[in-house]
Design an enzyme around this catalytic site. Structure first.
Site, mmCIF file in Angstrom:
data_model
loop_
_atom_site.group_PDB
_atom_site.id
_atom_site.type_symbol
_atom_site.label_atom_id
_atom_site.label_comp_id
_atom_site.label_asym_id
_atom_site.label_seq_id
_atom_site.Cartn_x
_atom_site.Cartn_y
_atom_site.Cartn_z
ATOM 1 N N ILE A 1 -6.220 -60.594 8.506
ATOM 2 C CA ILE A 1 -5.907 -59.678 9.979
ATOM 3 C C ILE A 1 -5.189 -58.820 9.599
ATOM 4 C CG2 ILE A 1 -5.371 -60.030 12.325
ATOM 5 C CD1 ILE A 1 -5.980 -63.063 12.065
ATOM 6 N N GLU B 1 -2.118 -65.365 7.970
ATOM 7 C CA GLU B 1 -3.512 -64.690 8.553
ATOM 8 C C GLU B 1 -4.766 -64.412 7.605
ATOM 9 O OE1 GLU B 1 -0.392 -63.343 7.808
ATOM 10 O OE2 GLU B 1 -0.556 -61.297 7.746
#
Lengths: 124, 263
Positions: free
Chosen positions: B141, B183
């Site tokens: 991300i 992430e």
């Protein structure tokens, strides 16, 4: 008279019996390979105490997991206590459980079912 | 002919108690017969009593045996019941443990351990004869740290959960998605050509880029960078993953929100 102490292991509980206090204390898990041998002394202690003393007997139990043979040992002890209770002897069981583990309480309830003597299941 | 024994008894007693008959041989014989008869009656009485008490003893014994049998049966049933419950509890605990050891608690996606297991299975069971092979995609991300800093960790967690769900909705028909850590996510696509994999991951990238998470009147939007690698004959799990990782690094350095296929 004599006291009893069996040190606990990962698969067997700590057992402490005090003749003076009339208390048998057990704490831990119980799934040893040799339950009957391991508990022979403890079972004999209870029988002797019930037969030779007239004072009350209290079991203080903090038991988590019990294998089948350990269940049998505990039931035999409870049955013997029940017989003495029917003859007027003061006997009782306090079964302690961690409130985070309700399952222990449910199992203690199963043990309690046929016992008429005071059998308390206590969360802590 | 029916004999009335008490009448007969009375009659005999009267004869035996009459003094003038005493010396009559018939009276003497009758007396002896009477005594023998009395003795027989007593014997019979004792035998009956003995037999009764044996019968009684056997009945008691049977009763106590059956009581003991019932007691043992009851005990056995109880032991079995309690033992079954312990086993059931253990089984449930085992399942819970297994679940917690393989599922990421936040996103509820397979965790790194689980996705590695799946990848190892996919590598071992791939069919090199097929034209389409095994493809993995490493997803990160973009600017996730900024989301955390700007909106707080709670929102960061919400982003991870929402994006995990969004991506999994697209991917789960074709392969598996797991949380690789932080992430980062990993996608395993068994039997995918490079083109098909690129098209699918492009759809995922686009889905994330156009998604806005609204929390407390705030809108959070993010994007993802993706590194893709296709399994080659000489590959191991490590080389396959490290090529995807390198490609992801390239995608990051090329401005993010894009896909790169590792070479």
């Amino acid at each position: 008279m004599k006291d009893l102490r069996i040190d606990g292991t990962i698969s067997s509980p700590t057992v402490i019996a005090s003749w003076q206090e009339g208390v048998l204390y057990m704490e831990g898990d119980s799934y040893p390979e040799n339950s009957y041998e391991l508990y022979a002394e403890m079972v004999a202690w209870v029988s002797q105490y019930l037969a030779q003393s007239t004072s009350p007997l209290t079991l203080e139990l903090s038991l988590l997991y019990l294998n089948t043979s350990s269940i049998k040992v505990m039931m035999d002890i409870f049955d013997e206590m029940e017989e003495y209770f029917q003859q007027g002897r003061q006997v009782s069981v306090n079964w302690y459980f961690d409130v985070d583990n309700e399952r222990v309480a449910e199992l203690a309830e199963e043990f309690k079912e046929d016992c008429h003597f005071p059998f308390q299941i206590i969360g802590k | 002919m029916k004999i009335n024994f008490s009448e007969l008894e009375k009659e005999i007693q009267t004869i035996l108690n009459t003094p003038q008959y005493n010396d009559h041989p018939a009276s003497r014989a009758l007396r002896q017969l009477w005594e023998v008869n009395q003795e027989q009656w007593n014997r019979m009485d004792r035998l009956t009593r003995l037999s009764d008490s044996y019968q009684d003893m056997m009945m008691r014994r049977e009763k106590s045996l059956s009581e003991r049998f019932d007691k043992h049966l009851r005990q056995l049933e109880k032991i079995t019941r309690i033992s079954d419950r312990y086993q059931r509890n253990l089984r449930q605990l085992n399942l819970e443990l297994e679940r917690t050891s393989l599922i990421d608690p936040l996103t509820e996606l397979p965790n790194r351990r689980f996705i590695m297991k799946r990848l190892s299975y996919a590598v071992e069971h791939r069919d090199d004869a097929l034209s389409e092979g095994l493809v993995v995609a490493m997803i990160d991300i973009d600017y996730f740290k900024k989301v955390n800093d700007q909106f707080g960790h709670q929102v960061g967690d919400d982003v991870l959960v929402s994006l995990g769900k969004l991506m999994n909705d697209i991917i789960h028909h074709y392969g598996s998605l797991g949380r690789w850590g932080g992430e980062e996510f990993l996608v395993i696509l068994p039997q995918h050509s490079q083109e098909k994999a690129i098209a699918l991951m492009e759809k995922v990238r686009d889905g994330v880029a156009s998604y806005h998470l609204s929390i407390d009147h705030k809108s959070v939007s993010t994007s993802i960078s993706v590194g893709i690698s296709c399994f080659r004959a000489e590959d191991s799990m490590d080389t396959l993953l490290s090529r995807a990782d390198d490609a992801l690094y390239l995608a990051k350095s090329k401005g993010r929100n894009c896909l790169i296929v590792g070479s």
